[in-house]
Design a protein around this motif. Structure first.
Motif, short mmCIF file in Angstrom:
data_model
loop_
_atom_site.label_atom_id
_atom_site.label_comp_id
_atom_site.label_asym_id
_atom_site.label_seq_id
_atom_site.Cartn_x
_atom_site.Cartn_y
_atom_site.Cartn_z
N UNK A 85 39.32 48.00 -1.46
CA UNK A 85 39.91 49.20 -0.87
C UNK A 85 39.65 50.44 -1.73
N UNK A 86 38.80 50.28 -2.75
CA UNK A 86 38.37 51.43 -3.53
C UNK A 86 38.98 51.56 -4.91
N UNK A 87 39.92 50.68 -5.28
CA UNK A 87 40.56 50.76 -6.59
C UNK A 87 39.60 50.32 -7.68
N UNK A 88 39.62 51.04 -8.80
CA UNK A 88 38.90 50.64 -9.99
C UNK A 88 39.86 50.67 -11.18
N UNK A 89 39.91 49.61 -11.96
CA UNK A 89 40.88 49.57 -13.06
C UNK A 89 40.70 50.72 -14.03
N UNK A 90 41.81 51.30 -14.46
CA UNK A 90 41.78 52.31 -15.50
C UNK A 90 41.59 51.67 -16.87
N UNK A 91 41.66 52.48 -17.89
CA UNK A 91 41.44 51.97 -19.24
C UNK A 91 42.54 51.05 -19.74
N UNK A 92 43.76 51.22 -19.21
CA UNK A 92 44.89 50.40 -19.65
C UNK A 92 45.58 49.81 -18.43
N UNK A 93 45.39 48.51 -18.24
CA UNK A 93 46.02 47.81 -17.12
C UNK A 93 47.09 46.87 -17.68
#
Length: 386
Positions: A85-93
């Motif tokens: 759905x377009x989400x990409x993990x940020x630097x801190x998950x």
């Protein structure tokens, strides 16, 4: 204080209906309970009980237990869904795991079959921190990782904690999972002794939240996962706010004065920046017990002016204990996605605002209440993301 929206972008689910979110959604829409008769649950080990138990399945590489496999499967599905759905993990998950009685079946084996002896690596698999750490390794996440436990309110508690992490800037994204696969004969038996679990009747006959003749609930199991983020990437739902209070009244009973329950709802609405007259749906804890149904009907009638429609999916999915609120939030999230509230059919006279079966929905704000055993009150406010 009203803060910016948090978006629920990915969903994963393993329930009594089967493995995967499509199985959950199809099951809810069918209006038929997930519970089935399971043998070996009477005191003599010969009787049967109606249980919404997670079936065998999952990847054997995830561990020997249904719980470990379900937790990993739900998390992977939610992460894959969010990515699609377009989400990409940020630097801190970060990662939050809601649990109440983790790995009950394995602890049972450890003591009753293995005499408290096993290899150290296998013993460490019993620790509630181990599945969290393994999932962090699998996805190379480096944010905070911890367990949350607030009895039946654990799902709401986890979402509220995730939002606090996001609002504070501690993390960029959160993967939240709630897992409860704890239906051993001993656990079921003691919930029956408490007078709340019903195993001798079909779920829709026994569990009738906000209707005449309700006797309690069928117990269930589930692992449900979400990806939460500030990224607005085709999300299912917006998490506007939430709150928790505690009755400090009784180990099992709800305080009939409703003082802290009502305060919790008021604080949740305030945190979300929503007025009482904006709430269109109440996705209730709704276990079918008299004290909980009375309290939540009072919220609708007194705090919300008798306006919102009311429903509980426990007659369908069962009471999934520590994963209950998470399963029920999935029903709201998927309901917004498909334009349908997957309410169970009415079977007896009840509250005038109670929904009767799957109902076409065109948006509107949802208040999700969850009243955990011992006085754990929680409420979250959800809205369509689009």
């Amino acid at each position: 204080m009203h803060t910016q929206r948090t978006y629920l972008t990915g969903v994963g689910a393993v329930t009594g209906y089967g493995w995967g979110t499509p199985a959950l959604w199809d099951g809810l829409l069918s209006g038929k309970p997930a519970a089935a008769l399971v043998d070996g649950y009477a005191d003599d080990g010969q009787g049967s009980a109606w249980l919404a138990q997670v079936p065998s399945g999952g990847d054997p590489a995830d561990g020997p237990t249904r719980s470990a496999r379900a937790m990993r499967a739900a998390a992977r599905e939610a992460i894959a869904d969010a990515r699609s759905r377009g989400w990409r993990p940020g630097g801190t998950v970060g990662l939050l795991h809601a649990v109440v009685l983790p790995e009950v079946e394995e602890w049972r084996r450890f003591y009753l079959e293995q005499n408290g002896q096993r290899r150290v690596r296998d013993y460490l698999a019993l620790m509630p921190s181990t599945p969290v750490s393994m999932l962090m390794q699998e996805f190379n996440f480096h944010g905070p990782a911890m367990n949350v436990s607030a009895m039946c309110a654990s799902g709401n508690a986890g979402l509220i904690t995730a939002k606090l992490w996001l609002d504070s800037g501690m993390v960029d994204d959160v993967v939240f999972i709630a897992t409860d696969l704890s239906l051993t004969p001993e656990n079921v038996h003691h919930f029956v002794k408490l007078g709340v679990a019903v195993v001798d009747a079909e779920p829709l006959d026994a569990c009738r939240p906000f209707q005449q003749g309700s006797r309690g609930f069928a117990v269930g199991e589930a692992s449900v996962a979400y990806v939460l983020s500030k990224q607005r990437t085709s999300p299912y739902v917006s998490l506007l706010g939430g709150a928790m209070t505690h009755d400090a009244y009784h180990v099992t009973s709800v305080d009939p004065s409703r003082t802290q329950v009502d305060l919790c709802v008021r604080r949740a609405l305030s945190d979300a920046g929503v007025s009482a007259d904006q709430v269109r749906w109440v996705n209730a804890h709704g276990p079918g017990t008299q004290q909980c149904d009375t309290a939540e009907a009072g919220i609708v009638d007194d705090l919300l002016g008798g306006r919102p429609h009311l429903y509980s999916v426990k007659p369908l999915v069962g009471h999934c204990q520590g994963a209950a609120a998470a399963v029920e939030i999935a029903a709201t999230a998927l309901g917004y996605e498909h334009g349908v509230i997957p309410a169970p059919p009415k079977v007896a006279p009840g509250h005038q605002r109670l929904l009767d079966g799957a109902t076409t929905a065109t948006g509107g704000i949802t208040l999700k209440t969850s009243l955990g055993m011992g006085g754990q009150n929680s409420a979250v406010v959800l809205a369509p993301a689009r």
